[in-house]
Scaffold this motif. Structure first.
Motif, PDB file in Angstrom:
ATOM      1  N   GLU A 136       0.829  -1.207   0.000  1.00 30.68           N
ATOM      2  CA  GLU A 136       0.000   0.000   0.000  1.00 30.68           C
ATOM      3  C   GLU A 136       0.867   1.262   0.000  1.00 30.68           C
ATOM      4  OE1 GLU A 136      -2.264  -0.835   3.489  1.00 30.68           O
ATOM      5  OE2 GLU A 136      -3.918  -1.737   2.362  1.00 30.68           O
ATOM      6  N   ARG A 137       1.942   1.241   0.793  1.00 28.37           N
ATOM      7  CA  ARG A 137       2.827   2.418   0.830  1.00 28.37           C
ATOM      8  C   ARG A 137       3.521   2.600  -0.512  1.00 28.37           C
ATOM      9  NH1 ARG A 137       4.128   0.219   6.024  1.00 28.37           N
ATOM     10  NH2 ARG A 137       6.168  -0.390   5.273  1.00 28.37           N
ATOM     11  N   ARG A 138       3.921   1.486  -1.162  1.00 27.67           N
ATOM     12  CA  ARG A 138       4.556   1.575  -2.475  1.00 27.67           C
ATOM     13  C   ARG A 138       3.595   2.163  -3.499  1.00 27.67           C
ATOM     14  NH1 ARG A 138       4.569  -0.498  -7.185  1.00 27.67           N
ATOM     15  NH2 ARG A 138       3.033  -2.088  -6.746  1.00 27.67           N
ATOM     16  N   LEU A 139       2.358   1.722  -3.473  1.00 28.40           N
ATOM     17  CA  LEU A 139       1.360   2.229  -4.412  1.00 28.40           C
ATOM     18  C   LEU A 139       1.062   3.714  -4.161  1.00 28.40           C
ATOM     19  CD1 LEU A 139      -1.100  -0.800  -4.536  1.00 28.40           C
ATOM     20  CD2 LEU A 139       0.394   0.005  -6.383  1.00 28.40           C
ATOM     21  N   ARG A 140       1.013   4.105  -2.874  1.00 33.00           N
ATOM     22  CA  ARG A 140       0.789   5.528  -2.572  1.00 33.00           C
ATOM     23  C   ARG A 140       1.935   6.387  -3.094  1.00 33.00           C
ATOM     24  NH1 ARG A 140      -2.175   4.041   1.757  1.00 33.00           N
ATOM     25  NH2 ARG A 140      -0.517   3.786   3.235  1.00 33.00           N
ATOM     26  N   SER A 141       3.151   5.893  -2.934  1.00 30.89           N
ATOM     27  CA  SER A 141       4.322   6.624  -3.425  1.00 30.89           C
ATOM     28  C   SER A 141       4.273   6.751  -4.949  1.00 30.89           C
ATOM     29  CB  SER A 141       5.601   5.910  -2.996  1.00 30.89           C
ATOM     30  OG  SER A 141       6.722   6.512  -3.561  1.00 30.89           O
ATOM     31  N   GLU A 142       3.957   5.657  -5.618  1.00 29.23           N
ATOM     32  CA  GLU A 142       3.846   5.684  -7.073  1.00 29.23           C
ATOM     33  C   GLU A 142       2.747   6.642  -7.516  1.00 29.23           C
ATOM     34  OE1 GLU A 142       2.690   2.648 -10.728  1.00 29.23           O
ATOM     35  OE2 GLU A 142       3.424   1.805  -8.846  1.00 29.23           O
ATOM     36  N   ASN A 143       1.635   6.642  -6.787  1.00 33.69           N
ATOM     37  CA  ASN A 143       0.525   7.546  -7.092  1.00 33.69           C
ATOM     38  C   ASN A 143       0.973   9.007  -6.985  1.00 33.69           C
ATOM     39  OD1 ASN A 143      -2.031   8.525  -7.594  1.00 33.69           O
ATOM     40  ND2 ASN A 143      -2.827   8.033  -5.576  1.00 33.69           N
ATOM     41  N   GLU A 144       1.719   9.331  -5.947  1.00 33.41           N
ATOM     42  CA  GLU A 144       2.212  10.704  -5.776  1.00 33.41           C
ATOM     43  C   GLU A 144       3.148  11.095  -6.917  1.00 33.41           C
ATOM     44  OE1 GLU A 144       1.207  13.062  -3.642  1.00 33.41           O
ATOM     45  OE2 GLU A 144      -0.279  11.568  -3.050  1.00 33.41           O
ATOM     46  N   GLN A 145       4.012  10.179  -7.328  1.00 37.02           N
ATOM     47  CA  GLN A 145       4.927  10.460  -8.438  1.00 37.02           C
ATOM     48  C   GLN A 145       4.153  10.714  -9.725  1.00 37.02           C
ATOM     49  OE1 GLN A 145       7.579   7.123  -8.514  1.00 37.02           O
ATOM     50  NE2 GLN A 145       8.698   7.779  -6.694  1.00 37.02           N
ATOM     51  N   LEU A 146       3.113   9.927  -9.954  1.00 34.09           N
ATOM     52  CA  LEU A 146       2.297  10.115 -11.162  1.00 34.09           C
ATOM     53  C   LEU A 146       1.542  11.442 -11.123  1.00 34.09           C
ATOM     54  CD1 LEU A 146       0.951   6.484 -11.606  1.00 34.09           C
ATOM     55  CD2 LEU A 146       2.564   7.673 -13.102  1.00 34.09           C
ATOM     56  N   LYS A 147       1.062  11.834  -9.951  1.00 30.04           N
ATOM     57  CA  LYS A 147       0.374  13.122  -9.808  1.00 30.04           C
ATOM     58  C   LYS A 147       1.331  14.274 -10.141  1.00 30.04           C
ATOM     59  CE  LYS A 147      -2.967  11.929  -6.205  1.00 30.04           C
ATOM     60  NZ  LYS A 147      -3.319  12.179  -4.785  1.00 30.04           N
ATOM     61  N   LEU A 148       2.572  14.172  -9.644  1.00 30.50           N
ATOM     62  CA  LEU A 148       3.554  15.219  -9.929  1.00 30.50           C
ATOM     63  C   LEU A 148       3.872  15.285 -11.424  1.00 30.50           C
ATOM     64  CD1 LEU A 148       6.032  14.812  -6.933  1.00 30.50           C
ATOM     65  CD2 LEU A 148       4.519  16.747  -7.379  1.00 30.50           C
ATOM     66  N   ALA A 149       4.022  14.123 -12.053  1.00 24.20           N
ATOM     67  CA  ALA A 149       4.304  14.087 -13.490  1.00 24.20           C
ATOM     68  C   ALA A 149       3.148  14.698 -14.276  1.00 24.20           C
ATOM     69  CB  ALA A 149       4.559  12.652 -13.947  1.00 24.20           C
ATOM     70  N   LEU A 150       1.924  14.408 -13.883  1.00 25.41           N
ATOM     71  CA  LEU A 150       0.753  14.974 -14.551  1.00 25.41           C
ATOM     72  C   LEU A 150       0.704  16.481 -14.359  1.00 25.41           C
ATOM     73  CD1 LEU A 150      -1.864  14.624 -16.127  1.00 25.41           C
ATOM     74  CD2 LEU A 150      -3.018  14.149 -13.953  1.00 25.41           C
ATOM     75  N   ALA A 151       1.012  16.949 -13.167  1.00 24.13           N
ATOM     76  CA  ALA A 151       1.013  18.393 -12.912  1.00 24.13           C
ATOM     77  C   ALA A 151       2.057  19.098 -13.776  1.00 24.13           C
ATOM     78  CB  ALA A 151       1.283  18.656 -11.428  1.00 24.13           C
TER      79      ALA A 151
END
Length: 114
Positions: free
Chosen positions: A73-88
């Motif tokens: 779950e922590r790995r997926l949350r981290s990946e999600n944050e990275q994807l949000k930053l890339a999208l921004a």
């Protein structure tokens, strides 16, 4: 109490046997004799029990970190944050490009006569 090879021992019984062995109430050999299984079976149950407990403790540490979920779950949350930053970042770049395109359209060309 001899058991046939096909008799499956319920998980609850295995847990009670393992806990009795771990607490020192009986030896592994004694537990094996009482339940009609090999010493190796009791040893295997004990190792599986300990491995599962160790894995569970590693997945969810105690304290504030444990409230953040399992390792996955922590790995997926981290990946999600990275994807949000890339999208921004991509959104900002697109807006800059669109703004630049509007400015080019608004500038009078040098070939036109006033």
């Amino acid at each position: 109490m001899a058991r046939s090879r096909r008799t499956k021992i319920p998980v609850e019984v295995k847990m009670r046997v393992v806990l009795a062995v771990l607490s020192g109430e009986m030896s592994g050999a004694e537990a094996a004799r009482r339940h009609g299984v090999s010493d190796m079976s009791v040893s295997k149950w004990k190792q599986q029990f300990l491995d599962a407990g160790r894995q569970r403790l590693e997945e969810q540490p105690s304290g504030p970190a444990g409230h953040r979920g399992t390792v996955e779950e922590r790995r997926l949350r981290s990946e999600n944050e990275q994807l949000k930053l890339a999208l921004a970042e991509a959104t900002v770049q697109l807006r800059i490009w669109q703004h630049g395109a509007k400015l080019v359209d608004e500038v009078p060309s040098e070939t036109s006569n006033p």
